[in-house]
Design an enzyme around this catalytic site. Sequence first.
Site, short mmCIF file in Angstrom:
data_model
loop_
_atom_site.label_atom_id
_atom_site.label_comp_id
_atom_site.label_asym_id
_atom_site.label_seq_id
_atom_site.Cartn_x
_atom_site.Cartn_y
_atom_site.Cartn_z
N ASP A 1 -7.16 4.54 -4.22
CA ASP A 1 -7.79 4.38 -2.90
C ASP A 1 -8.39 5.77 -2.60
OD1 ASP A 1 -7.93 2.46 -0.41
OD2 ASP A 1 -7.34 4.36 0.45
N LYS B 1 0.86 -1.19 0.00
CA LYS B 1 0.00 0.00 0.00
C LYS B 1 0.88 1.22 0.00
CE LYS B 1 -4.45 1.10 0.25
NZ LYS B 1 -5.66 0.41 -0.21
P1 NDP Z 1 -12.96 8.03 -2.15
O1 NDP Z 1 -11.91 9.02 -1.96
O2 NDP Z 1 -13.55 7.84 -3.50
O3 NDP Z 1 -14.19 8.35 -1.15
C1 NDP Z 1 -14.01 8.40 0.22
C2 NDP Z 1 -15.33 8.80 0.84
O4 NDP Z 1 -15.23 8.70 2.26
C3 NDP Z 1 -15.71 10.24 0.54
O5 NDP Z 1 -17.11 10.34 0.54
C4 NDP Z 1 -15.11 10.98 1.74
O6 NDP Z 1 -15.72 12.22 2.02
C5 NDP Z 1 -15.41 9.99 2.84
N1 NDP Z 1 -14.47 10.18 3.94
C6 NDP Z 1 -13.11 10.12 3.89
N2 NDP Z 1 -12.59 10.37 5.08
C7 NDP Z 1 -13.63 10.58 5.89
C8 NDP Z 1 -13.75 10.88 7.26
N3 NDP Z 1 -12.66 11.03 8.03
N4 NDP Z 1 -14.99 11.01 7.78
C9 NDP Z 1 -16.09 10.87 7.00
N5 NDP Z 1 -16.05 10.58 5.69
C10 NDP Z 1 -14.83 10.46 5.16
O7 NDP Z 1 -12.39 6.66 -1.58
P2 NDP Z 1 -12.87 5.17 -1.86
O8 NDP Z 1 -14.34 5.12 -2.02
O9 NDP Z 1 -12.00 4.61 -2.92
O10 NDP Z 1 -12.45 4.44 -0.50
C11 NDP Z 1 -13.33 4.33 0.63
C12 NDP Z 1 -12.86 3.21 1.53
O11 NDP Z 1 -12.84 1.97 0.82
C13 NDP Z 1 -11.43 3.36 2.10
O12 NDP Z 1 -11.38 2.77 3.37
C14 NDP Z 1 -10.61 2.53 1.12
O13 NDP Z 1 -9.39 2.08 1.71
C15 NDP Z 1 -11.56 1.37 0.89
N6 NDP Z 1 -11.31 0.58 -0.31
C16 NDP Z 1 -11.28 1.18 -1.55
C17 NDP Z 1 -11.07 0.41 -2.67
C18 NDP Z 1 -11.16 0.98 -4.06
O14 NDP Z 1 -11.11 0.20 -5.01
N7 NDP Z 1 -11.32 2.28 -4.23
C19 NDP Z 1 -10.76 -1.02 -2.57
C20 NDP Z 1 -10.92 -1.56 -1.24
C21 NDP Z 1 -11.14 -0.76 -0.17
P3 NDP Z 1 -15.07 13.60 1.45
O15 NDP Z 1 -15.50 13.65 0.02
O16 NDP Z 1 -15.68 14.65 2.30
O17 NDP Z 1 -13.59 13.48 1.64
#
Ligand code: NDP
Length: 448
Positions: free
Chosen positions: A169, A129
């Site tokens: 991510d 990662k």
């Molecule tokens: P994105 O950046 O696309 O979206 C993240 C989302 O979570 C946004 O809505 C963001 O809000 C919100 N968020 C982030 N930090 C916080 C916080 N501290 N409190 C509240 N909301 C928060 O990321 P992903 O959708 O890609 O990833 C989401 C999760 O899934 C992570 O844990 C990632 O590790 C996991 N994951 C992702 C994969 C992928 O293929 N993308 C694969 C496997 C796991 P805002 O817009 O306000 O920042």
Amino acid sequence: MTQLHPHLAPVFDEVLHRNPGESEFHQAVFEVLESLGPVVTKRPDYVDAAILRRIVEPERQIIFRVPWVDDASNVQINRGFRVQFNSALGPFKGGLRFHPSVYLGIVKFLGFEQIFKNSLTGMPIGGGKGGSDFDPKGKSDAEVMRFCQSFMTELSRHIGQYTDVPAGDIGVGGRELGYLFGQYKRLTNAYESGVLTGKGLTWGGSQVRKEATGYGTIYFLDEVLHSRGDSFEGKRVVVSGSGNVAIYAIEKVQQLGGTVVACSDSSGYIVDEAGIDVELLQDVKEVRRGRIAEYAERRPSASFTSEGSIWQVACDIAVPCATQNELDESDANTLAANGCTLVGEGANMPTTQAAARVFASAGVTFAPGKAVNAGGVATSALEMQQNASRDSWTFEHTDDRLEEIMKGIHDRCAETADEYGRPGDYVAGANIAGFNRVADAMLALGVI
Ligand code: NDP
């Protein structure tokens, strides 16, 4: 906190001693070790070969300076990371996270989880990662491009299709991956498609990769529901987040007959009793890169709240898809009291250990991220297969493969839980099944 097996407690003590201040990493290691007591009892050869002590130590950790120039001509400095955790099963594989909270402890927790997740897919990929404390929010496209070019200038020395294959991510989507791949191609003078996954469809990407983590999450939970003679039909669902994982999880729940009534971002959450309008959500969050409050401004059936927790919204099924430790003990008590019967982690480690214990004692089925959200990396491995054979598959074929892989992961977790006397315990099933495959490969490869 539960007691660890006598062979595992010293391993955890060593992790605490060697990695001070890295609380997320400690948490991720503890959660895995907690499940492995029966494994070390059954397999003393793993202990003799120090598999546990080796698996908690990354093979390589790279930390580097990322200098770039902002639109006002000021020099900015960020910190870049790549943790190459374990390559017993294949090249290191795992995403890059750009978020101001990123530091070594977060990258290591994510890299450690990734080892077992990748193992569970049954595909030939190791775990790693990376990321940076750079915040893409509020930056211009030109600033994001200059940052990505600087980041890749250093990272390019450490990756390659047979070495280490990053993906996206939090904070790293199609735009960032494009700039990263462009710079890699320029530096190496080679169109090495297999060096990154999550690429755009016109430059080597795979159908379904964008949707894969969200869709895969729901395919997994659908299997859990089927195993108890149920389905998503008519279910009330809450999904946190509104990024890549959340959007496609919401879309798939609604395709399967459920209604998603709430989602969130870091500024608050919206409730929409009519069911989330995915197209509107995509426009607000993906196209305009706006805040979730705009969704409520544009949709009469929705309201926005900046106070309190999204987990106060009553639901049958909860799917945290935002970030680590976003669902705590008090949220878990509220969910259980409101009749929630299933929680599946779309994000990585969104549930605190105390919250997971509440679910276990309240009889709420809890499915951990390393199994539930493995569809993203599994489809990345399908992208690598297509790149290697210079082929590109249809959406339907790739989606069928994803669904089949998620069913396989579900069954592997459920069968392993049964085999170790923990029926219905998806945490134990995922940790043990994921661990055993890596441990066997490490044994075979000798002390390296
Ligand atoms: P994105 O950046 O696309 O979206 C993240 C989302 O979570 C946004 O809505 C963001 O809000 C919100 N968020 C982030 N930090 C916080 C916080 N501290 N409190 C509240 N909301 C928060 O990321 P992903 O959708 O890609 O990833 C989401 C999760 O899934 C992570 O844990 C990632 O590790 C996991 N994951 C992702 C994969 C992928 O293929 N993308 C694969 C496997 C796991 P805002 O817009 O306000 O920042």
